[in-house]
Every structure is written in structure tokens, then in C-alpha cells.
Design an enzyme around this catalytic site. Structure first.
Site, short mmCIF file in Angstrom:
data_model
loop_
_atom_site.label_atom_id
_atom_site.label_comp_id
_atom_site.label_asym_id
_atom_site.label_seq_id
_atom_site.Cartn_x
_atom_site.Cartn_y
_atom_site.Cartn_z
N CYS A 114 -31.26 13.91 -7.05
CA CYS A 114 -30.36 13.01 -6.28
C CYS A 114 -30.80 12.92 -4.82
O CYS A 114 -29.96 12.87 -3.90
CB CYS A 114 -28.91 13.48 -6.35
SG CYS A 114 -28.23 13.41 -8.00
N GLN A 147 -24.84 22.80 0.37
CA GLN A 147 -25.86 23.82 0.13
C GLN A 147 -25.88 24.87 1.24
O GLN A 147 -26.70 25.79 1.20
CB GLN A 147 -27.26 23.19 0.02
CG GLN A 147 -27.41 22.18 -1.10
CD GLN A 147 -27.35 22.82 -2.48
OE1 GLN A 147 -27.54 24.02 -2.64
NE2 GLN A 147 -27.07 22.02 -3.48
N LYS A 195 -20.16 25.03 -6.26
CA LYS A 195 -21.42 25.65 -5.80
C LYS A 195 -21.13 26.96 -5.07
O LYS A 195 -22.02 27.61 -4.54
CB LYS A 195 -22.15 24.69 -4.85
CG LYS A 195 -22.60 23.40 -5.57
CD LYS A 195 -23.41 22.54 -4.65
CE LYS A 195 -23.54 21.12 -5.13
NZ LYS A 195 -24.50 20.89 -6.18
N HIS A 254 -28.86 14.20 0.28
CA HIS A 254 -28.47 13.95 -1.11
C HIS A 254 -27.88 12.53 -1.17
O HIS A 254 -27.30 12.07 -0.19
CB HIS A 254 -27.40 14.99 -1.48
CG HIS A 254 -26.97 15.02 -2.90
ND1 HIS A 254 -26.09 14.11 -3.43
CD2 HIS A 254 -27.28 15.87 -3.91
CE1 HIS A 254 -25.87 14.39 -4.71
NE2 HIS A 254 -26.59 15.46 -5.03
N ASP A 298 -22.74 17.71 5.73
CA ASP A 298 -22.65 17.98 4.30
C ASP A 298 -22.97 19.47 4.10
O ASP A 298 -24.13 19.88 4.15
CB ASP A 298 -23.66 17.09 3.55
CG ASP A 298 -23.70 17.39 2.06
OD1 ASP A 298 -23.04 18.35 1.63
OD2 ASP A 298 -24.42 16.68 1.34
C1 LIG Z 1 -26.61 18.59 -0.47
C2 LIG Z 1 -25.63 18.06 -1.48
N1 LIG Z 1 -24.71 17.18 -1.10
C3 LIG Z 1 -23.80 16.68 -1.95
C4 LIG Z 1 -23.80 17.06 -3.28
C5 LIG Z 1 -22.77 16.49 -4.20
O1 LIG Z 1 -21.91 17.48 -4.64
P1 LIG Z 1 -20.88 17.21 -5.83
O2 LIG Z 1 -21.67 16.65 -6.95
O3 LIG Z 1 -20.29 18.56 -6.13
O4 LIG Z 1 -19.85 16.26 -5.31
C6 LIG Z 1 -24.75 17.97 -3.73
C7 LIG Z 1 -24.82 18.36 -5.15
O5 LIG Z 1 -25.84 18.76 -5.66
C8 LIG Z 1 -25.68 18.50 -2.80
O6 LIG Z 1 -26.62 19.38 -3.18
#
Ligand SMILES: Cc1ncc(COP(=O)(O)O)c(C=O)c1O
Length: 406
Positions: free
Chosen positions: A364, A205, A228, A125, A202
Site C-alpha cells: 500500500c 508504525q 498494530k 501509506h 500517521d
Molecule cells: C503507515 C501506515 N499508515 C496507515 C495504515 C492503515 O492502517 P489501517 O489499515 O489499520 O487503517 C497502515 C497499515 O498498514 C500503515 O502501515
């Protein structure tokens, strides 16, 4: 209790899932963007405001002490949830993006030197790419991408080769938000450590689909967002090994993160407060802990998400010209796809009018789009409250949309 009854019971906690859009029952297939919230969590948040609201850490009065205790209990709850050795290794932030920016900035200030390399995978992401690019630019370091295969898996041989060239940090997802791939983190972390590199995972997910044990995994940093995880927005977590967090400078300055402030010299608070400048989202942290309690009550349903994923994958493939991106054997419950001759955005718009909420675009993750030479994809993502008949609604909706568009 059989699975269907448990799903029905789980689902009945989510008021929004009983609603309609355009006079059609809502079919919510966008939980990877944000999960819906159960009534227990909504009510708990309300009760914090109606019963305990007061700023934490600084008060001597009853309410402040109560709220401080609730906040610190939430930290302990998160530590237990992710298997951290100590609650002081859990930093509350405003979300995963804030956590990744914190670690990329502070860790790099202490440990990243000119010419060093940061590896990020091609399936990350943007939140796990851009903060590292910014840190590398500041420190004169380089960011390199670990390639992925046609099935959307890490090219592990390429990764091993890349590790030999000055790598100090590997930033990798627990599960891709587009391809669903769950990389073999244990192997990747062992290899990184063998080459003297640290690893940031990270968990956005991944944590909601099976959790994590950070000690067992031996990652150096781990991040996720509350929203999430059936919890509120505006709250997230950065876990870090204490010896690293101790050695890192603060990210933001302000109240709560200091020990003593003078114009000659300011000293900082010990962990975790060193990284929590300003009024924390104490209600958010406590409510996220309540969401974790709720989620863990239904851990028996985790396997059900795989059933939903397999069924959706199989049914979608019956549509002529439909291509699924990400076919790794181990996936989180997301399916990204395109259909020949149809634009992803148009499919999403038509499904919306049928009450089916999916996401379209680059999610993203533009490097993933580039890898598969597309501008965007349709994404359906599943949670434990989704049903097989909602998968049917998705598939018949896509089928209809395609007939209209071709
Ligand atoms: C894999 C992953 N990393 C990071 C993020 C960023 O999360 P946030 O927007 O809650 O900070 C997301 C959000 O969709 C994500 O799917």
C-alpha cells in the site's frame, strides 16, 4: 531480568506463536501488517462480553453505566499514552484509515481553500495519500509529494522550499511501513508551523515502537490503529488539538453525535462525541486500552527491537544480490528487500512453505515502489516477541529460496 528472559516471557503470552504451519514452527515476521494478540488482551475482550456487554451512553441501567465508564476510562488511558492534554481530544474510530479520512474531510471542509497545497511525503501509506487527494479534489486544492532520497529519507531542503508555496497541511508518517524511516518530525513540524501549515502525523508504525508525546511533538493531528498495537481490529484513534476539532464540522451524522435533533435545526454534541456517530466499538476501545497497559509493562524491550533490526539487516546483506530499501540511521524494525534475478512474490511463497510469514508486494505504498523503480518488495517486520533464531530462519530461508529460483 536479562533481555532474553524478558523476550521469552513476553513471547509466552502469545498462543499463536506456539503454532505450526505446514508442520513447521510458525515464524511470524508480519507484525507491521498486524501484531499478534497476547492472551491477557484476548481474555479481557472475552470478559467484557461475558460480564459488562451493554450499549454505552444511552442506557440508565447498571450494565450500560458500567460499560460507559469502561469506555471513557479507555479514552483517558489513550490520552495518557499519547500525552494529550485532554481525553476529549481523543476520538475513537474504526482504525487509522478511518481517522485519516475523518481529518482529511472535516479539516478540509473548514480550512482548505481553492489553490491551497497539501504536502504528503513520497513514503506515505496510501491511507495518508488518497484521503488528501479526495479532499483536495473537493476543495480545488493541490496535493504535492515531498521527495525522498536514495536512502529513503525526507529531502528536507526540498521540503523547506515547498513550504513556501501556499501549504496548509503536511501529512507525514512517524515511521514508513516500507522503508522503516522515522522522519525528523520535530524539525518538520516546527518548519510547517513557521509557514502557517498544520501537520497530521500517521502514527501507525511509530506508536508501537516507542510511543509518542503529541504535546511535546506539537503535531495538530495524530492517528493510529489498535491492531498494530497488540490490540483488536476495528478500533483506532484520531487525536486532534481541541481548537481545531472544535472548528471542524462532523464527518458522519447519526446517533450519539447530536445534542438536539429537529427538522428545523440539529445541533451537535461537544467533543469528542461530535465525531463518534453511531454505536462505538466500545469493546474494541476498552480492549485496546488493555493492550496499551500490556505494552507499557514491557517498555524495557523497546531497544531489543533495534537489536533484531540490526541483526536482520546485517545477516540479509550476506546474501549475494540482495538489496535493502531504506537505510536511514533511524528506522522502525522493518526490512524491505529484493534479490537480483528473483521475484519478491516467489520468495514470499517459498518462505511461507518453510513456515516463515513475510509480506510481499507494494505494501500500500505504490509511490515508494515507483521511487525505487520496482513493482514490489519483500518485507520482514519485527516485534518484541521475535527472536534472533527467527531472524536466522528468515535469512537461511531467503538463501534457500534464492538458490531454488536462480
Ligand atoms: C503507515 C501506515 N499508515 C496507515 C495504515 C492503515 O492502517 P489501517 O489499515 O489499520 O487503517 C497502515 C497499515 O498498514 C500503515 O502501515
Amino acid at each position: 531480568m536479562d533481555t532474553q528472559k524478558l523476550v521469552d516471557q513476553f513471547r509466552s503470552n502469545f498462543p499463536i506463536l506456539q503454532s505450526s504451519v505446514y508442520r513447521k514452527p510458525l515464524v511470524y515476521l508480519d507484525s507491521a501488517a498486524t501484531a499478534q494478540k497476547p492472551l491477557q488482551v484476548i481474555e479481557y475482550e472475552k470478559s467484557l462480553y461475558t460480564t459488562y456487554n451493554a450499549n454505552i451512553h444511552r442506557g440508565v441501567h447498571y450494565l450500560s453505566e458500567q460499560m460507559t465508564a469502561i469506555y471513557e476510562q479507555a479514552r483517558q488511558r489513550v490520552a495518557r499514552f499519547i500525552g494529550a492534554k485532554s481525553a476529549s481530544e481523543v476520538i475513537f474510530t474504526s482504525g487509522a484509515t478511518a481517522s485519516l479520512n475523518l481529518v482529511a474531510y472535516s479539516w478540509s471542509e473548514a480550512f482548505l481553500r481553492a489553490g491551497d497545497v497539501v504536502l504528503v511525503s513520497q513514503m506515505e501509506h496510501h491511507s495518508n495519500i488518497v484521503p488528501w487527494q479526495m479532499a483536495a479534489a473537493r476543495r480545488g486544492a493541490v496535493v504535492r509529494a515531498i521527495p525522498i532520497t536514495d536512502s529513503g529519507e525526507i529531502d528536507i531542503e526540498a521540503y523547506e522550499r515547498m513550504l513556501q508555496y501556499g501549504v496548509k497541511m503536511v501529512a507525514i508518517t512517524q515511521a514508513s511501513n516500507t522503508l522503516g524511516t522515522r522522519p525528523d518530525l520535530k524539525t518538520m513540524i516546527t518548519l510547517a508551523h513557521k509557514h502557517g501549515a498544520k501537520v497530521t502525523v500517521d502514527g501507525c508504525q511509530g506508536v508501537v515502537h516507542g510511543g509518542v508525546d503529541v504535546v511535546e511533538l506539537d503535531c495538530d493531528f495524530y492517528v493510529f490503529s489498535g491492531h498494530k498495537l497488540y490490540g483488536p481490529t476495528g478500533i483506532g484513534v484520531l487525536y486532534g488539538k481541541s481548537e481545531l476539532l472544535e472548528a471542524m464540522p462532523p464527518y458522519m451524522g447519526g446517533g450519539d453525535m447530536v445534542d438536539k435533533v429537529t427538522f428545523e435545526r440539529t445541533t451537535y454534541a461537544p467533543l469528542p462525541l461530535k465525531f463518534e456517530a453511531g454505536t462505538a466499538n466500545f469493546v474494541g476501545a476498552a480492549t485496546m486500552a488493555a493492550a496499551i497497559d500490556f505494552l507499557e509493562d514491557y517498555s524495557a524491550l523497546m531497544e531489543y527491537e533495534n537489536t533484531l533490526l540490526s541483526y536482520a539487516t546485517e545477516q540479509l546483506q550476506s546474501i549475494a544480490g540482495l538489496k535493502i530499501y531504506g537505510t536511514a540511521p533511524s528506522k522502525s524494525p522493518v526490512v524491505c528487500f529484493n534479490v537480483e534475478g528473483c521475484n519478491h512474490y516467489d520468495i514470499g511463497m517459498i518462505l511461507d512453505k518453510m513456515g516463515v510469514a513475510i509480506r510481499t508486494g507494494h505494501h500500500c505504498a505504490q509511490p515508494v515502489m515507483d521511487r525505487f523503480s520496482v513493482t514490489g518488495m519483500c518485507r520482514a517486520s519485527f516485534a518484541m516477541y521475535n527472536t534472533m533464531s527467527e531472524v536466522d530462519a528468515l535469512v537461511s530461508g531467503v538463501d534457500r529460496a534464492v538458490k531454488m529460483l536462480r
